[in-house]
Design a protein around this motif. Structure first.
Motif, PDB file in Angstrom:
ATOM      1  N   GLY A 133      -2.958  31.973   9.149  1.00  0.00           N
ATOM      2  CA  GLY A 133      -4.140  32.791   8.952  1.00  0.00           C
ATOM      3  C   GLY A 133      -4.944  32.330   7.758  1.00  0.00           C
ATOM      4  O   GLY A 133      -6.104  32.670   7.611  1.00  0.00           O
ATOM      5  N   GLY A 134      -4.302  31.565   6.875  1.00  0.00           N
ATOM      6  CA  GLY A 134      -4.994  31.211   5.643  1.00  0.00           C
ATOM      7  C   GLY A 134      -6.012  30.114   5.805  1.00  0.00           C
ATOM      8  O   GLY A 134      -6.655  29.727   4.857  1.00  0.00           O
TER       9      GLY A 134
ATOM     10  N   HIS B 122       9.878  32.478  -2.420  1.00  0.00           N
ATOM     11  CA  HIS B 122       9.637  33.680  -1.641  1.00  0.00           C
ATOM     12  C   HIS B 122      10.935  34.215  -1.049  1.00  0.00           C
ATOM     13  O   HIS B 122      11.141  35.420  -0.998  1.00  0.00           O
ATOM     14  CB  HIS B 122       8.636  33.403  -0.530  1.00  0.00           C
ATOM     15  CG  HIS B 122       8.313  34.610   0.263  1.00  0.00           C
ATOM     16  ND1 HIS B 122       7.527  35.608  -0.237  1.00  0.00           N
ATOM     17  CD2 HIS B 122       8.722  35.021   1.472  1.00  0.00           C
ATOM     18  CE1 HIS B 122       7.451  36.569   0.655  1.00  0.00           C
ATOM     19  NE2 HIS B 122       8.165  36.246   1.700  1.00  0.00           N
TER      20      HIS B 122
ATOM     21  N   THR C  46      10.345  43.525   7.922  1.00  0.00           N
ATOM     22  CA  THR C  46       9.367  43.726   6.867  1.00  0.00           C
ATOM     23  C   THR C  46       9.361  42.581   5.880  1.00  0.00           C
ATOM     24  O   THR C  46       8.733  42.664   4.860  1.00  0.00           O
ATOM     25  CB  THR C  46       9.659  45.024   6.113  1.00  0.00           C
ATOM     26  OG1 THR C  46      11.044  45.083   5.865  1.00  0.00           O
ATOM     27  CG2 THR C  46       9.241  46.220   6.911  1.00  0.00           C
ATOM     28  N   TYR C  47      10.114  41.541   6.154  1.00  0.00           N
ATOM     29  CA  TYR C  47      10.101  40.429   5.231  1.00  0.00           C
ATOM     30  C   TYR C  47       9.486  39.211   5.914  1.00  0.00           C
ATOM     31  O   TYR C  47       9.036  39.289   7.041  1.00  0.00           O
ATOM     32  CB  TYR C  47      11.526  40.093   4.784  1.00  0.00           C
ATOM     33  CG  TYR C  47      12.452  39.875   5.930  1.00  0.00           C
ATOM     34  CD1 TYR C  47      13.169  40.932   6.454  1.00  0.00           C
ATOM     35  CD2 TYR C  47      12.558  38.632   6.528  1.00  0.00           C
ATOM     36  CE1 TYR C  47      13.999  40.753   7.527  1.00  0.00           C
ATOM     37  CE2 TYR C  47      13.384  38.446   7.607  1.00  0.00           C
ATOM     38  CZ  TYR C  47      14.105  39.509   8.104  1.00  0.00           C
ATOM     39  OH  TYR C  47      14.915  39.328   9.180  1.00  0.00           O
ATOM     40  N   GLY C  48       9.533  38.089   5.255  1.00  0.00           N
ATOM     41  CA  GLY C  48       8.957  36.876   5.830  1.00  0.00           C
ATOM     42  C   GLY C  48       7.604  36.640   5.233  1.00  0.00           C
ATOM     43  O   GLY C  48       6.797  37.553   5.108  1.00  0.00           O
ATOM     44  N   ARG C  49       7.382  35.413   4.831  1.00  0.00           N
ATOM     45  CA  ARG C  49       6.126  35.150   4.156  1.00  0.00           C
ATOM     46  C   ARG C  49       5.003  35.193   5.153  1.00  0.00           C
ATOM     47  O   ARG C  49       5.156  34.763   6.279  1.00  0.00           O
ATOM     48  CB  ARG C  49       6.177  33.784   3.501  1.00  0.00           C
ATOM     49  CG  ARG C  49       5.364  33.745   2.261  1.00  0.00           C
ATOM     50  CD  ARG C  49       5.343  32.374   1.699  1.00  0.00           C
ATOM     51  NE  ARG C  49       4.416  31.547   2.428  1.00  0.00           N
ATOM     52  CZ  ARG C  49       4.328  30.246   2.222  1.00  0.00           C
ATOM     53  NH1 ARG C  49       5.116  29.668   1.371  1.00  0.00           N
ATOM     54  NH2 ARG C  49       3.464  29.535   2.898  1.00  0.00           N
ATOM     55  N   ASP C  50       3.900  35.694   4.693  1.00  0.00           N
ATOM     56  CA  ASP C  50       2.717  35.756   5.550  1.00  0.00           C
ATOM     57  C   ASP C  50       3.127  36.273   6.909  1.00  0.00           C
ATOM     58  O   ASP C  50       3.956  37.139   7.014  1.00  0.00           O
ATOM     59  CB  ASP C  50       2.102  34.373   5.621  1.00  0.00           C
ATOM     60  CG  ASP C  50       0.720  34.447   6.223  1.00  0.00           C
ATOM     61  OD1 ASP C  50       0.223  35.566   6.368  1.00  0.00           O
ATOM     62  OD2 ASP C  50       0.162  33.408   6.538  1.00  0.00           O
ATOM     63  N   ASN C  51       2.564  35.704   7.956  1.00  0.00           N
ATOM     64  CA  ASN C  51       2.982  36.220   9.239  1.00  0.00           C
ATOM     65  C   ASN C  51       3.708  35.178  10.054  1.00  0.00           C
ATOM     66  O   ASN C  51       3.705  35.220  11.253  1.00  0.00           O
ATOM     67  CB  ASN C  51       1.782  36.757  10.002  1.00  0.00           C
ATOM     68  CG  ASN C  51       0.564  35.942   9.714  1.00  0.00           C
ATOM     69  OD1 ASN C  51       0.682  34.746   9.416  1.00  0.00           O
ATOM     70  ND2 ASN C  51      -0.595  36.525   9.786  1.00  0.00           N
TER      71      ASN C  51
ATOM     72  N   SER D 134       6.604  36.967  12.024  1.00  0.00           N
ATOM     73  CA  SER D 134       6.167  37.923  13.035  1.00  0.00           C
ATOM     74  C   SER D 134       5.427  37.203  14.141  1.00  0.00           C
ATOM     75  O   SER D 134       5.517  37.566  15.303  1.00  0.00           O
ATOM     76  CB  SER D 134       5.290  38.991  12.402  1.00  0.00           C
ATOM     77  OG  SER D 134       4.287  38.398  11.642  1.00  0.00           O
TER      78      SER D 134
ATOM     79  N   GLN E   6       1.022  42.084  13.526  1.00  0.00           N
ATOM     80  CA  GLN E   6      -0.155  41.891  12.665  1.00  0.00           C
ATOM     81  C   GLN E   6      -0.674  40.466  12.705  1.00  0.00           C
ATOM     82  O   GLN E   6      -0.861  39.812  11.694  1.00  0.00           O
ATOM     83  CB  GLN E   6       0.169  42.240  11.214  1.00  0.00           C
ATOM     84  CG  GLN E   6       0.564  43.672  11.028  1.00  0.00           C
ATOM     85  CD  GLN E   6       0.747  44.006   9.579  1.00  0.00           C
ATOM     86  OE1 GLN E   6       0.321  43.250   8.716  1.00  0.00           O
ATOM     87  NE2 GLN E   6       1.330  45.141   9.284  1.00  0.00           N
TER      88      GLN E   6
END
Lengths: 333, 600
Positions: free
Chosen positions: B212-213, B279, B331-336, B339, B390
């Motif tokens: 996404g970045g 992270h 609920t963890y994990g960097r960025d997406n 997920s 997300q």
């Protein structure tokens, strides 16, 4: 704490938006996202908050959690040990370097395990330059200062910052969670309501607690009574039940009945955008066969696109109904 | 018992920061559980020696060899030979390597630290008292200049005499915002590389442009790297840490911190941090809080005076047998990253209840033909997965597009056709989303583009699920990042380089124009009205222009076709270029130059 605040300043609170009035002051009172809230509670008790990024859609309790957490962690020191910056504050590169650095260097007497906290609300609206500047500050002062960032999309936070934080995700609240809280507010405010009215509020909120409370308050102050009609009148959305009927007729292939329903909605004076938005949400949640759902969503999406382009006529909407019925005919055995 | 907070000075030299952990480090202060010890694990478990580093041994060796060779031979005077550039994604131990090796080799780092700036308001109000506003770039330039001109630092070979060798360390490059500043930064760095006379290490964090970045462009980083390399600096790239190393490390930390996390839970964190050790450690610390509490509770019968207690208990227990995979949205994990892969896996693998009958419509009126019937999905509603993950929908569509072919049977051409029809439709829906800044769009636009995006996401996900009736035989498959992004990046690079080249050649162009052309240029600026009397040169130009435009589209190299500077062509290319405002300025300036010429 929450109750005492509410009680002492009851008279003053009269005009407060309910969103503010009923904002939880304790981590434990936060609705939904139980996993996250439970962990935050532990941190609130034990201290040593790591750097955190709270990400999630609006109205799910990110800001509330951060504030509550900071309050519980720092108690009476909240004023001097917390630096809060949100999107309305100046947060350019220089401000980050200057203000945050000064704050990080400030000496504040705190119990062991507690740190000064920098709250950056709506951090995704910070420029990438400002975030870059934050990077080093975060590291150098980590033994006295911790950061909590709230944002809607964690991908809008640059990677070096993400790398330095644990990410906490908030998801949309479920309808029952929202309803639960609404019932408590309704009770406290002595609102006259019928259950269908609250259901309607929950529908309009779509998982957003802030919106739910605002809609509830708006309905209450406008009509003094919360029922379905009043809610949809206040929120100015077409009644989803009508939209549901339209879709039901489409699935059954009765284009005439579907059109009657549409005409009724249209004659009530709703704009095509409103109607198509409601239709979309109804289709999304309507129980139907997989193929139909896929095609319906696609057609509604395209119709929405045309309407967004400015062709918001009854003709477009009727055309949509025709297409939906055609899809249904196509897949019939 | 309030006591003074740990206001240990921010590790003075700025070099006290150690980040990465080590393996096999007995942690000295095992004050865990009570939570009173306020330290980040990232720092608490930072490496103490080179052997603690988790970075690949070869990379460490590379850096060490470079440093040693420079130390042994102080007379090393190749241009750029004194500068080392370390790059890599965040959290892989770049700074840690520098720091640990420095310790071992007895180096003393002299670091560029961004001074606390004077804010603009202060400058305005107290300008006379000496609070001056200077840009960070200028300050950096001054720093570099002084470092070049005045070799205050003793050069080389002092190690034997007992004094530490000083090394210049630059980690915090100033931020640049536009092309002019980028050029200034590049110039500064170029001079630094060319004339610095002692060992210099520059650490730069690469920001991957995918995920996404990618829409957040960081100006100047790439250019700065290219400049340094072109000027002769040695570049060493660090790779993400392997999940296995991370896992080993996390297990060790969890053991020293006495948190009872299951192995699967730890490997989930390790695999989903994207090779970012820092992270992973932060996540571990956050995830462990609940578990730590539990052990504390057993000991001290910790009391939670509220109704949330039961929920917390549930949660702790659930956390420890997390391997059951109960939570669909970790609920963890960097960025997406996590997920996203989670959701992609669901859509691509297309799990269905094949044992259950084909779905029938609830409406008895509607009997589906065989072709449109499917087994019920063995997953949640796709929309729910999407909203929990997300994901940004363009990202999802790009990933599905890239990977879906691997998951469809070789023979099933019809399925592929259907899938791509749906993906194409999703793309159309997405194209309506206003890209980039939404500052100008009203609230209404935002909500409407939101609906379009939702529809697109649903169509893409459901389309892939529905149309893939002949899934490929199941085997292990990795998910690739969309090549589309590489192409886009390449395109933007090409555009940028073309633009900057044209910009650079602009002034000589105006001066070198043939005199008989120059008088006519103003009238010819609009491409719609080409003057007829120019016959041969114009044709030439036209064809060149056409070449250029085609090349921009087909992404071929522009170098060969970009000819001897020519105003006409410049205008045409610029005209198609992305920034029209820039074009107009450009033309006006050109006219000015030309008119001056005439006056002369």
């Amino acid at each position: 704490m929450a109750t005492t605040v509410a009680a002492t300043s009851l008279a003053k609170d009269y005009d407060l938006p309910w969103v503010e009035k009923y904002r939880p002051h304790k981590v434990a009172d936060i609705v939904g996202n139980q996993d996250v809230v439970a962990r935050l509670q532990v941190i609130a008790q034990g201290g040593n908050m790591p750097n955190l990024i709270f990400s999630g859609p609006p109205g799910t309790g990110k800001t509330t959690s951060i504030l509550a957490l900071a309050h519980e962690l720092l108690g009476p020191n909240f004023k001097e040990a917390v630096l809060e910056l949100n999107a309305s504050d100046d947060r350019g590169i220089d401000v980050v370097r200057n203000k945050i650095k000064m704050f990080a260097q400030k000496k504040v007497t705190l119990p062991p395990g507690r740190h000064k906290v920098v709250l950056l609300d709506e951090a995704d609206s910070m420029t990438s330059g400002a975030q870059q500047a934050l990077r080093r500050t975060m590291e150098i002062y980590s033994n006295t200062t911790r950061f909590a960032l709230a944002c809607n999309l964690s991908s809008k936070i640059i990677e070096p910052i993400q790398s330095r934080c644990a990410i906490v995700r908030f998801s949309r609240l479920s309808d029952s969670e929202i309803l639960d809280r609404l019932l408590r507010v309704v009770e406290a405010e002595k609102v006259a309501y019928v259950p269908e009215g609250l259901e309607a509020v929950v529908f309009t909120a779509d998982g957003d607690m802030r919106q739910a409370l605002n809609n509830l308050q708006a309905t209450f102050s406008g009509f003094q009574f919360v029922n379905q009609d009043n809610v949809f009148r206040v929120c100015d959305q077409p009644h989803p039940l009508l939209a549901q009927h339209i879709i039901k007729h489409c699935v059954a292939g009765n284009i005439d009945d579907a059109y009657v329903g549409l005409k009724q909605l249209y004659d009530l004076g709703y704009s095509a955008t409103d109607i198509i938005t409601t239709l979309f949400r109804v289709v999304k949640n309507y129980e139907m066969v997989e193929f139909l759902k896929l095609e319906f969503i696609r057609e509604v999406g395209f119709a929405h696109m045309r309407i967004a382009d400015g062709v918001g006529t009854l003709l477009q909407l009727s055309g949509l109904l025709a297409k939906l019925c055609k899809v249904r005919e196509k897949c019939k055995a | 018992m309030p006591q003074v907070s740990k206001s240990r000075p921010p590790s003075g030299s700025g070099r006290g920061r150690k980040r990465k952990l080590l393996e096999g480090e007995p942690v000295v202060d095992a004050e865990v559980g009570d939570g009173g010890q306020g330290e980040l694990w990232v720092e608490k478990h930072a490496p103490k020696t080179v052997s603690d580093l988790v970075v690949h041994g070869k990379k460490v060796g590379d850096v060490r060899r470079w440093l040693e060779s420079r130390l042994q031979d102080p007379g090393w005077r190749l241009p750029g030979g004194q500068l080392l550039l370390l790059t890599g994604p965040p959290g892989v131990g770049k700074s840690a390597v520098v720091c640990m090796l420095g310790k071992e080799l007895g180096l003393e780092y002299f670091e560029w630290k961004t001074p606390t700036p004077t804010q603009w308001q202060e400058h305005v109000h107290h300008g006379f008292t000496g609070h001056r506003y200077t840009s960070k770039l200028d300050e950096f330039e001054a720093f570099v200049d002084s470092a070049r001109k005045f070799p205050v630092l003793p050069v080389g070979s002092c190690g034997s005499s007992g004094r530490k060798v000083k090394v210049l360390l630059i980690e915090d490059l100033p931020h640049v915002n536009d092309a002019a500043q980028t050029q200034q930064l590049c110039r500064i760095l170029h001079e630094l590389v060319r004339s610095v006379c002692f060992i210099t290490v520059v650490v730069m964090t690469d920001v991957s442009e995918d995920g996404g970045g990618r829409n957040m462009r960081l100006w100047g980083l790439r250019e700065a790297q290219q400049t340094l390399e072109a000027a002769g600096a040695t570049k060493i790239v660090f790779n993400p840490v392997t999940p296995n190393s991370i896992k080993r490390l996390l297990t060790k930390i969890a053991a020293t911190e006495k948190c009872r996390l299951s192995g699967d839970y730890i490997s989930a964190i390790a695999e989903n941090c994207g090779g970012d050790l820092r992270h992973a450690m932060s996540s571990l610390q956050f995830q462990c809080t609940g578990h730590k509490l539990r052990s504390t509770k057993e000991k001290e019968s910790f009391e939670f005076g509220n109704a949330r207690k039961s929920a917390l208990d549930d949660n702790v227990i659930r956390g420890s047998d997390f391997e059951a995979g109960t939570s669909s949205s970790p609920t963890y994990g960097r960025d997406n990253i996590f997920s996203l892969y989670h959701a992609l896996g669901k859509f691509l693998h297309n799990k269905r209840h094949t044992d259950q009958p084909l779905e029938a419509s609830q409406e008895s009126l509607l009997i589906l033909s065989e072709h449109y019937r499917r087994h019920p999905l063995n997953m949640e509603v796709p929309e729910r997965i999407l909203s929990e993950a997300q994901i940004e929908f363009p990202t999802l569509a790009a990933f599905l597009h890239e990977n879906v072919l691997d998951f469809v049977d070789e023979e099933a051409v019809d399925d592929v056709a259907d899938i791509f029809t749906y993906l194409g439709d999703a793309d159309i829906l997405l194209s309506r989303r206003p890209r980039g800044s939404s500052s100008s769009s009203s609230l209404n636009d935002i909500s409407s583009s939101h609906i379009a995006a939702l529809a697109a996401g649903s169509v893409a996900a459901r389309g892939v699920l529905f149309a893939n009736t002949h899934p490929a035989p199941r085997k292990w498959q990795s998910v690739r990042a969309p090549t589309l992004w590489q192409v886009e990046r390449l395109l933007s690079e090409k555009k940028d380089s073309t633009m900057s080249r044209l910009q650079a050649t602009r002034v000589p162009v105006g001066a070198a124009l043939p005199s008989q052309l120059s008088s006519e240029v103003p009238s010819r600026c609009t491409p719609d009205s080409p003057p007829e009397e120019e016959d041969e040169p114009m044709d030439d130009i036209r064809s060149l222009t056409a070449d250029c435009i085609v090349d921009l589209d087909t992404l071929e190299d522009l170098d060969d076709d970009l000819p001897h500077s020519n105003t006409q062509e410049q205008m045409h290319v610029l005209d198609r270029g992305p920034s029209n405002g820039f074009l107009e300025d450009d033309m006006e300036e050109d006219e000015d130059v030309i008119e001056d010429d005439d006056d002369d």
